[in-house]
Structure formats: C-alpha cells, structure tokens
Design a protein around this motif. Structure first.
Motif, PDB file in Angstrom:
ATOM      1  N   TRP A 222       0.807  -1.213   0.000  1.00  0.00           N
ATOM      2  CA  TRP A 222       0.000   0.000   0.000  1.00  0.00           C
ATOM      3  C   TRP A 222       0.847   1.274   0.000  1.00  0.00           C
ATOM      4  CZ3 TRP A 222      -4.828   0.895  -1.087  1.00  0.00           C
ATOM      5  CH2 TRP A 222      -5.399   2.095  -0.691  1.00  0.00           C
ATOM      6  N   SER A 223       1.795   1.343   0.929  1.00  0.00           N
ATOM      7  CA  SER A 223       2.562   2.586   1.088  1.00  0.00           C
ATOM      8  C   SER A 223       3.500   2.853  -0.095  1.00  0.00           C
ATOM      9  CB  SER A 223       3.357   2.551   2.389  1.00  0.00           C
ATOM     10  OG  SER A 223       4.177   1.412   2.395  1.00  0.00           O
ATOM     11  N   ASP A 224       3.783   1.814  -0.886  1.00  0.00           N
ATOM     12  CA  ASP A 224       4.680   2.018  -2.039  1.00  0.00           C
ATOM     13  C   ASP A 224       3.941   2.623  -3.235  1.00  0.00           C
ATOM     14  OD1 ASP A 224       6.780   0.988  -0.664  1.00  0.00           O
ATOM     15  OD2 ASP A 224       6.626  -1.028  -1.512  1.00  0.00           O
ATOM     16  N   THR A 225       2.624   2.608  -3.179  1.00  0.00           N
ATOM     17  CA  THR A 225       1.829   3.034  -4.339  1.00  0.00           C
ATOM     18  C   THR A 225       2.191   4.438  -4.797  1.00  0.00           C
ATOM     19  OG1 THR A 225       0.063   1.808  -3.306  1.00  0.00           O
ATOM     20  CG2 THR A 225      -0.547   3.104  -5.211  1.00  0.00           C
ATOM     21  N   ILE A 226       2.471   5.311  -3.841  1.00  0.00           N
ATOM     22  CA  ILE A 226       2.704   6.714  -4.203  1.00  0.00           C
ATOM     23  C   ILE A 226       4.153   6.989  -4.584  1.00  0.00           C
ATOM     24  CG2 ILE A 226       0.822   7.584  -2.764  1.00  0.00           C
ATOM     25  CD1 ILE A 226       2.968   8.371  -0.685  1.00  0.00           C
ATOM     26  N   GLU A 227       5.008   5.992  -4.434  1.00  0.00           N
ATOM     27  CA  GLU A 227       6.410   6.217  -4.798  1.00  0.00           C
ATOM     28  C   GLU A 227       6.527   6.335  -6.322  1.00  0.00           C
ATOM     29  OE1 GLU A 227       8.831   6.538  -2.559  1.00  0.00           O
ATOM     30  OE2 GLU A 227       7.458   6.149  -0.897  1.00  0.00           O
ATOM     31  N   TYR A 228       7.376   7.214  -6.765  1.00  0.00           N
ATOM     32  CA  TYR A 228       7.525   7.425  -8.206  1.00  0.00           C
ATOM     33  C   TYR A 228       7.857   6.134  -8.937  1.00  0.00           C
ATOM     34  CZ  TYR A 228       7.177  12.462  -8.157  1.00  0.00           C
ATOM     35  OH  TYR A 228       6.702  13.726  -8.045  1.00  0.00           O
ATOM     36  N   GLU A 229       8.782   5.361  -8.317  1.00  0.00           N
ATOM     37  CA  GLU A 229       9.241   4.159  -9.017  1.00  0.00           C
ATOM     38  C   GLU A 229       8.105   3.149  -9.176  1.00  0.00           C
ATOM     39  OE1 GLU A 229      12.443   2.445  -6.884  1.00  0.00           O
ATOM     40  OE2 GLU A 229      11.334   2.248  -5.016  1.00  0.00           O
ATOM     41  N   THR A 230       7.153   3.164  -8.269  1.00  0.00           N
ATOM     42  CA  THR A 230       6.011   2.251  -8.390  1.00  0.00           C
ATOM     43  C   THR A 230       4.934   2.874  -9.273  1.00  0.00           C
ATOM     44  OG1 THR A 230       6.438   1.630  -6.107  1.00  0.00           O
ATOM     45  CG2 THR A 230       4.372   0.877  -7.060  1.00  0.00           C
ATOM     46  N   PHE A 231       4.605   4.130  -8.987  1.00  0.00           N
ATOM     47  CA  PHE A 231       3.499   4.793  -9.685  1.00  0.00           C
ATOM     48  C   PHE A 231       3.720   4.819 -11.207  1.00  0.00           C
ATOM     49  CE2 PHE A 231       1.516   8.735 -11.305  1.00  0.00           C
ATOM     50  CZ  PHE A 231       0.195   8.401 -11.061  1.00  0.00           C
ATOM     51  N   TYR A 232       4.866   5.311 -11.619  1.00  0.00           N
ATOM     52  CA  TYR A 232       5.103   5.436 -13.063  1.00  0.00           C
ATOM     53  C   TYR A 232       5.276   4.076 -13.731  1.00  0.00           C
ATOM     54  CZ  TYR A 232       5.101  10.448 -12.757  1.00  0.00           C
ATOM     55  OH  TYR A 232       4.701  11.735 -12.575  1.00  0.00           O
ATOM     56  N   ARG A 233       5.865   3.130 -12.989  1.00  0.00           N
ATOM     57  CA  ARG A 233       6.016   1.787 -13.564  1.00  0.00           C
ATOM     58  C   ARG A 233       4.628   1.188 -13.821  1.00  0.00           C
ATOM     59  NH1 ARG A 233       5.902  -3.379 -11.761  1.00  0.00           N
ATOM     60  NH2 ARG A 233       5.898  -2.943  -9.524  1.00  0.00           N
ATOM     61  N   LEU A 234       3.749   1.299 -12.839  1.00  0.00           N
ATOM     62  CA  LEU A 234       2.421   0.706 -13.006  1.00  0.00           C
ATOM     63  C   LEU A 234       1.613   1.419 -14.089  1.00  0.00           C
ATOM     64  CD1 LEU A 234       1.368  -0.196  -9.349  1.00  0.00           C
ATOM     65  CD2 LEU A 234       2.267  -1.685 -11.118  1.00  0.00           C
ATOM     66  N   LEU A 235       1.809   2.733 -14.202  1.00  0.00           N
ATOM     67  CA  LEU A 235       1.100   3.445 -15.275  1.00  0.00           C
ATOM     68  C   LEU A 235       1.494   2.880 -16.638  1.00  0.00           C
ATOM     69  CD1 LEU A 235       1.026   7.276 -14.516  1.00  0.00           C
ATOM     70  CD2 LEU A 235      -0.843   5.651 -14.428  1.00  0.00           C
TER      71      LEU A 235
END
Lengths: 303, 377
Positions: free
Chosen positions: A47-60
C-alpha cells in the motif's frame, strides 16, 4: 466488483477464476503491509509504495486493458481525496478489470464506502455523497456481513480510582494547551485499568467459563502497563490469531479495532466496562459504530 | 501513458489544444504568448510557434524577468526565444525596474528587481534585446497597492494596456488549483461569433488558455514526444522525490514559493551564492524554509504553549512598529482561537503585510471538541 467480508482463501479463488475467465495478462495486487495478499504469479504492491515514483510510473506503463488490478483491504484513510487513493484511481482508469476486497464497508461512517464505490466506477461520481440508489444501480457487490457483538461486563472501581479520575480529568483539561483533545479520553480510559486487572484476578473462573488456566483465553488492553502474561496489546494480539479474547479496553480509532478483528476473525467479545464515564462513553461510541455498520449492510443487501 | 483527460469526450487534449491554437491564429492578428521558463509555457510556446511557422507569421513571446530566478529558467527562456523558431518570434523580454515581495527578511521587505545603480549586484546582466524601460506612460501607470507600488501584476497590466485587441496566450491549467479553474472559466468571451469558454476579456485585450484541460502527465508526455528541452530544475526536483505540487519553477522569494530556496544550494550553487549577496534573509530562509518551528509553522517553539502566546510575542518584538500596528489592526477583526492564531503567526513570520496568504477566520473545531469532552467525560 466489490466483495465485502471475504477471507483470504476465498480471495485467492475469486482472483484465479477471474483471470481464467477474462484472459488476464498480468495481475497487480495492492494490499497493506498488515494484511498482505500476494501470490507468486502476481505483481504484489505494498500500500505505502503506491505513491512512490518508481512504483506509480512503472504501473502506469504496465497496467493495460488486459491487466487485472486487485485492491485488498484498501480502506486505510477516510479522506476520499487521499494521495494513495488518487494514484490508484490513475491505475484503474487504464483497465476495466478490477476486484476490490474489503472486510467491513466503512472505517467509521457510511460515507467511507464511497471510496470503494469510486474505485469500482472509475471515480465517475467522485463528487457525490452516499446515495444507496446510486450505489446499487451502478456496481455489483457481494456482501458477507460480519456482525460484531460487544457484551459489556461492568467492573466496580474503588473510591480512590474515582477520585483519581476526576483529578486527572481536571488536570488534563487545564493542561491540554495545544495538544490533540483526543488525548483526554485516551488517557482517562486507562485510569480504570488497575481495577479491571483486579477484577480479572478475582473473577477469572467465571470469565474463563470453567477453566481458570484456559490458555486459549487472553485479554487485550491498549498497552502493556498491566504486566500480565495473559494480557496482550492490540498490536501483539494481531499476530496471534488463535485465541479467544476478552477486551479490557477498546482502541480509540476504529481502524485499529478492525485491523484486530481482521487478524483474529472473532466477532463476539466480552468487554470490561468500569463504572467511569469514559468507559461508558467508549462502549456507546462502539455500539453506535456497530449499528452504523449493520445499517450499511442492510442497505447494501437491499438489491 | 495516453492523453485521455479532456473536458470534451470526443477528442484528446492535444487535438483540442491544436484546434484552439488554430482558432487563435484565425481570429487575432496580434498574438503574445506568456512564457515563464516552466514546463507548461514551454509546451504552449512550441504549439504556438509550430502554427506560426505553418502560417509564416510572427508572434510575441512575453517574459517578465524577475531577476531573482534560477539560471535554468533563463536558459529555458533563451531556448524558447532564440532556438525554437527564431524567425517567427518577436522577443518581449521585459527587464524593467519593479518591486517584488521578499518574504525571507523582516528588514528588506522588497526586492527592487533590476534596481538602477545596483548593476554590480544584479543576478546577471540584462539581455541585449530585452525591453529595459517601461513602454507605457509611467505617469498614468497602474500600481499594485500603496505597500508594493509597481509590482509584478501591475507590470503585466501596464504592459498589456499598451495593446488593443491582442490575444495574450497563457499556459494556465485548470487542474492546478480551483483558483486557476475560476480564472479560466469565470467569463467566457465571444470572438467573431464564437463562444470561447477557455478565454477571458482583459481590458481591451483577451487572455486565452488553450492548455486549460491538460494535466501534469499530458504536459510531460508532449515534452517527451516532441523532444523538447526543459528546465533542469525539474530533474533535480524529481530526483529529490518532490511531489507534483512542489515541482514548480516559480518565484524564489514570494510568500508562497520561497521554500524552493531550501534546495537551491544543491540545485544551483552559483545562483544561490549570487542571491545571498543580492538580498537579505536568504540564508535564514534556506536553512529554515521547511523547519516545523519556523517558516513551516507547524510546531510551536519550545518556550510557547499556545499559538496565541507566540503570536503576541512576535507582535511585541516586531522590528518595525508601524508594521506591527498593521498586523494588530488586521488581527483585531479575527476570531480569537488557536487555529486562527497559528495562521496569524505564519503571516508575522513571513511579514505578510500585503495579506497574500489570508487568514481563514473560522471557529476552531478543537474548541467544540473540548466542550463536548467536558460534557461527556
């Protein structure tokens, strides 16, 4: 689709079934650290990683029309515009395949459910408040109601405890300064602890029904101040999901209580209630809350 | 990522913006594009200049130079004016003397940008082709207010008033804040029989916002797709893990944006050194711009038990009696509670005499909660 009150193995089966039915290419599961839902074949996001850039942009980049996004226990904040929620909304815009699992329909009030509703409807009605007709007309919900019961056991406190209570209360109001007002009920609630402890010792036979050495019966308190082997804190009790618990105190925040409930699956509790105003206030606060949840269930099951 | 967010369901924001750009060229002979060196105005300038090239027309690129800006901003504006399509650009780089709020110092309240006689202290020399003196009649010029005189917005207004029936094209995006959304949508204009909901009338001119429905990601997608140069500051900010709202190329010393000074020595050490010599208060703001007990105003300093107490201390010890009185008069109209006092402290610390960060004068929910607890506990 929203599933309320489903257990972990049921979640697994539902996800697998969905993947097979819709030829899903990749599955992204977002779940909080306390209740991880992860499989070897899925992309497991904390959950807390969702807002990290490395997670957010990768998932996008990676979530496309043939991706399945699973949200497990996503109600972590009552703020409908929370940053993590907003990030997840971006992911959900990119696929129609989504499954939302949540234990209870709300953290506190029925409005909280609209966060789940937004997830399932691509935030089309983000500005709308709770409206049962809007909800039932636009989403599919599977509900397994979890009916919580609190049975209050009155504990008589000593005269000295009552005196201490009023002294502490006056002192706290005088010295509250810039501190959070919630510290007052939180701290006052601890005053009756010693009397409750004494009560446990004297009444253990009846509390444990038959066997005073029943190791499966444990007590739960806010913290470890009562120093007893059979009294756990809420945090510790979350990791011990086999016992029957009797509650000495309730947490101040509902989410701490639902986290506890989720971990141990027990729904009926005895609660020690001292004859102090604050104890009665907490019992009422939780009774009202349980009624609110039950009312939401009734509404959601109308269809 | 795709360009999906648009207020029209049938076209993406890029196509919509191109259509709006064509409309501007079809309906206005005099066009001026406001640029700041930021990402939005870079995209806007590129879209506008592409159309200008197709039509073999010239458009103005207007940049109001605050002097105290990142060097990367200047490099970016040079790129827009000198490299992107120089044949189609009329540079309108304004480097005139005007006043800016300096929220970093109680003693040097204003920066006089490009102050005459202080050439040696200027952040950099003026551009050879810049407009160095007001091109309007200074006897009738508009002033911001008594306190600031000829300020940033007054300069823009005076500059715009030099023209008639011009289109001032601005890269403002509605998603950035409700205020910006209101700016775009409050007064639709009528241009040659068409209703234009993305424009407003401004005096004898028009302000138009062709990127009004773009979001943050649309801007970066366009920059990437078209291989445009952009300010290095964004890369620094991204690496620092700043959030979207913080990633801005804005004024360095204004009440709302001075926090950028905290990272400045790391991003642009030379610019920072120059700025320290140029203006008082910079070092303090750099060290404490995000400090909870100072400029961030989120925690009380140790010696104080309430915001009201801290507020009264700041008024009592204010170095300028006249300014202190101004605050006393303003605060007399406010409610007396901790919530309001905290905001008043912010105004005092930032020396916000112009009320740029207004106090939200509402009852404190804490008081209500405390009264409730008193009754039930």
């Amino acid at each position: 689709m929203i599933y309320l009150g489903f257990e972990e193995h049921e979640k697994h089966n539902l996800i697998v079934e969905y993947r097979n039915n819709y030829s899903i290419r990749n599955t992204v599961i977002i779940s909080p650290k306390q209740f991880p839902l992860m499989f070897g074949w899925s992309d497991n996001i904390e959950w807390s990683d969702t807002i990290e850039y490395e997670t957010f942009y990768r998932l996008l980049q990676e979530i496309t029309e043939d991706s399945l996004v699973v949200l497990s226990e996503p109600l972590r904040s009552q703020n409908r515009y929370d940053l993590t929620y907003n990030c997840i909304r971006h992911f959900l815009q990119q696929t129609k395949h989504k499954i939302i699992f949540q234990q209870f329909p709300q953290i506190d009030i029925k409005e909280d459910f609209m966060i789940l509703f937004d997830f399932d409807t691509n935030s089309k009605w983000k500005k709308y408040k709770w409206d049962i007709n809007l909800i039932l007309d636009n989403i599919e919900i599977n509900v397994k109601p979890l009916l919580i019961q609190l049975n209050g056991i009155t504990v008589q406190t000593q005269h000295s405890t009552k005196e201490k209570y009023y002294t502490e209360k006056t002192k706290m109001f005088n010295q509250i300064g810039n501190k959070n007002p919630d510290t007052i009920p939180r701290n006052l609630y601890l005053v009756g602890g010693k009397d409750k402890h004494a009560y446990i010792k004297s009444q253990c036979k009846s509390l444990f029904k038959n066997d005073k050495n029943d190791k499966n019966v444990l007590f739960v308190a806010r913290n470890q101040r009562l120093k007893s082997d059979n009294i756990l804190t809420y945090k510790n009790a979350r990791n011990d999901n086999k016992s029957n618990y009797i509650l000495i105190e309730l947490p101040h925040k509902f989410i701490d209580f639902t986290d506890f409930l989720k971990a141990n699956q027990q729904l009926k509790y005895d609660l020690l209630v001292a004859d102090l105003k604050v104890d009665k206030w907490y019992l009422k606060k939780y009774t009202d809350w349980i009624n609110r949840i039950n009312e939401t269930y009734t509404n959601l099951l109308k269809k | 990522m795709r360009l999906t967010q648009t207020y029209s369901k049938n076209e993406n924001v890029l196509d919509a913006a191109k259509r709006r750009v064509k409309f501007i060229f079809d309906n206005f002979t005099d066009i001026k594009v406001s640029v700041s060196g930021g990402k939005d105005s870079t995209v806007l300038a590129h879209l506008m200049l592409n159309e200008a090239k197709l039509r073999n027309r010239k458009i103005g690129l207007f940049f109001l130079d605050e002097e105290v800006v990142y060097s990367s901003t200047i490099e970016q504006v040079e790129y827009l004016m000198e490299e992107m399509a120089p044949k189609n650009v009329t540079p309108l780089w304004l480097q005139i003397e005007f006043n800016l709020t300096n929220s970093t110092s109680l003693k040097e309240r204003h920066l006089v940008a490009w102050e005459s006689g202080k050439h040696k202290l200027w952040m950099r020399p003026k551009k050879s082709y810049a407009i160095k003196f007001p091109n309007w009649n200074i006897e009738n010029q508009k002033m911001e207010n008594k306190e600031i005189g000829l300020g940033f917005y007054a300069v823009i207004e005076n500059f715009e008033n030099c023209y008639k029936n011009s289109a001032f094209v601005v890269g403002l995006r509605a998603t950035e804040s409700p205020n910006r959304w209101r700016t775009v949508s409050k007064n639709p204009i009528h241009v040659n029989g068409s209703n234009v909901y993305w424009g407003t009338k401004k005096g004898e001119n028009f302000s138009v916002y062709p990127l009004y429905d773009w979001n943050f990601h649309d801007i970066w997608k366009y920059i990437f797709d078209n291989k445009l140069k952009y300010s290095k500051i964004y890369d620094y900010q991204f690496r620092k893990g700043m959030n979207i709202q913080e990633m801005r190329i804005s004024s360095l010393i204004h009440e709302k944006s001075f926090k950028s000074l905290v990272e400045m020595p790391e991003f642009e050490p030379k610019t920072y050194n120059r700025l320290v010599k140029r203006l008082k208060g910079i070092e303090l703001a750099q060290e404490t711009g995000k400090s909870a007990t100072l400029f961030k105003v989120s925690k009380l300093p140790k010696n104080f038990t309430s915001w009201l107490m801290y507020r009264d201390f700041l008024i009592k010890t204010h170095p300028e009696a006249s300014k202190a009185n101004l605050f006393v008069k303003r605060f007399a109209k406010h409610l007396k509670n901790e919530r309001v006092a905290k905001q008043q402290v912010r105004q005092l610390l930032l020396n916000d005499t112009e009320n740029n960060i207004p106090v939200s004068n509402k009852p404190d929910p804490r008081d209500e909660l405390l009264a409730y607890y008193k009754e039930v506990l």
